[in-house]
Scaffold this active site. Structure first.
Site, PDB file in Angstrom:
ATOM      1  N   GLU A  99       0.841  -1.194   0.000  1.00 46.58           N
ATOM      2  CA  GLU A  99       0.000   0.000   0.000  1.00 46.58           C
ATOM      3  C   GLU A  99       0.877   1.245   0.000  1.00 46.58           C
ATOM      4  O   GLU A  99       1.931   1.280   0.647  1.00 46.58           O
ATOM      5  CB  GLU A  99      -0.914  -0.005   1.228  1.00 46.58           C
ATOM      6  CG  GLU A  99      -1.931   1.114   1.281  1.00 46.58           C
ATOM      7  CD  GLU A  99      -2.932   0.909   2.414  1.00 46.58           C
ATOM      8  OE1 GLU A  99      -3.375  -0.248   2.612  1.00 46.58           O
ATOM      9  OE2 GLU A  99      -3.259   1.894   3.106  1.00 46.58           O
ATOM     10  N   ASP A 101       0.228   5.412   0.548  1.00 47.40           N
ATOM     11  CA  ASP A 101      -0.855   6.268   1.042  1.00 47.40           C
ATOM     12  C   ASP A 101      -0.582   7.749   0.972  1.00 47.40           C
ATOM     13  O   ASP A 101       0.517   8.213   1.297  1.00 47.40           O
ATOM     14  CB  ASP A 101      -1.128   5.970   2.527  1.00 47.40           C
ATOM     15  CG  ASP A 101      -1.662   4.589   2.785  1.00 47.40           C
ATOM     16  OD1 ASP A 101      -2.150   3.961   1.837  1.00 47.40           O
ATOM     17  OD2 ASP A 101      -1.595   4.143   3.946  1.00 47.40           O
ATOM     18  N   GLU A 103      -3.047  10.449   3.038  1.00 50.95           N
ATOM     19  CA  GLU A 103      -4.233  10.695   3.852  1.00 50.95           C
ATOM     20  C   GLU A 103      -4.185  12.137   4.325  1.00 50.95           C
ATOM     21  O   GLU A 103      -3.146  12.608   4.804  1.00 50.95           O
ATOM     22  CB  GLU A 103      -4.299   9.741   5.044  1.00 50.95           C
ATOM     23  CG  GLU A 103      -4.583   8.297   4.659  1.00 50.95           C
ATOM     24  CD  GLU A 103      -4.721   7.380   5.856  1.00 50.95           C
ATOM     25  OE1 GLU A 103      -5.679   6.591   5.877  1.00 50.95           O
ATOM     26  OE2 GLU A 103      -3.877   7.469   6.770  1.00 50.95           O
TER      27      GLU A 103
END
Length: 289
Positions: A99, A101, A103
């Site tokens: 993953e 990311d 955010e």
């Protein structure tokens, strides 16, 4: 002219054989709503994600990719966005997932968003770096790009690199390079942790919260499980992300990277000795830039 036509045909054959995506013109051809709030919608090249007290929402790419560049224009929730998280990320599936990311952690009115980045390899994350945003991400759309190739992962904002994670697999450090990932975007309630460690909760009188996305552009290698890793990783003109130009940041990019990290970085897992009881992750001792 004949030579030009031959080269064009050869390039087209290479693109098809190597399973490269020809980028469609709008979000509706690249993504689908995958869960949540019925008020969320995709119309042409525009996505609206909606969060209210009942549900957040999310979308995902129709295809899975292995290496490439993934960019989108995103406009975050305005006003009092405390407890609200907008996410833009790549992820595979399963407990051993990879993953990458972005955010965006909301805040009370007048306080800056926090840009939270992380990377998971084989299900292991704990590689957070955070930044205070240096512009108003709610006033207009800004470009957020994840560039992922066999050598490195780079996070960009409006073309400026803010973070790098290099491939040190030969030194025993896991790197995301063996499974494809889809691209996701979501808007959800995280007021148990997102704003000041969860001390500031979402103000539902401001709901519904809305985040927007435009121009999602995956310029990447299509992965369907049957494609060999080498087809997406081999250095070739078709695999443009593997060219020497993208193997390492240039001098101007390094200057910009240093400025952003010096002025706006507020957390780096590689400096958090208490968290790891002095046993720092091995990549923290190796140059990333």
């Amino acid at each position: 002219m004949a030579k030009f036509q031959s080269l064009s045909i050869a390039f087209l054959v290479c693109v098809i054989a190597c399973n490269h995506i020809v980028v469609d013109a709008d979000i509706s051809k690249n993504m689908v709503l995958s869960w949540g709030n019925p008020q969320s919608k995709i119309v042409g090249d525009s996505l609206e994600l909606v969060l209210d007290k009942i549900s957040g929402s999310g979308t995902k790419s129709k295809r899975t990719f292995l290496f490439g560049s993934f960019e989108a224009l995103i406009k975050l929730v305005p006003g009092n966005s405390a407890g609200v998280v907008t996410a833009y990320y790549l992820t595979s599936t399963g407990t051993k997932h990879d993953e990458i990311d972005y955010e965006f952690l909301g805040n009370v009115t007048g306080q800056p968003y926090t840009i939270h980045t992380n990377i998971y390899t084989q299900g292991v994350g704990n590689r957070e770096q955070q930044f205070r945003v240096w512009f108003d991400p709610t006033a207009d759309y800004h470009n957020y790009t994840i560039h992922w190739n066999p050598n490195t992962v780079v996070w960009y904002i409006d073309g400026v690199p803010i973070r790098v994670f290099r491939n040190y697999e030969k030194q025993g450090i896991a790197y995301p390079n063996k499974q494809g990932m889809r691209v996701h975007a979501s808007l959800w309630n995280a007021d148990d942790w997102a704003t000041q460690g969860g001390r500031v909760k979402a103000n539902w009188t401001n709901a519904p919260f809305i985040a927007g996305m435009r121009r999602f552009r995956p310029r990447a290698c299509y992965w369907n499980g049957a494609v060999s890793i080498s087809q997406c990783a081999t250095k070739s003109p078709a695999n443009w992300w593997t060219s020497p130009f993208y193997a390492q940041l240039n001098a101007a990019q390094l200057v910009k990277l240093g400025e952003i990290r010096e002025k706006y970085m507020i957390y780096d897992y590689c400096r958090d000795t208490n968290r790891f009881n002095g046993q720092m992750p091995p990549e923290c001792f190796r140059p990333q830039f």
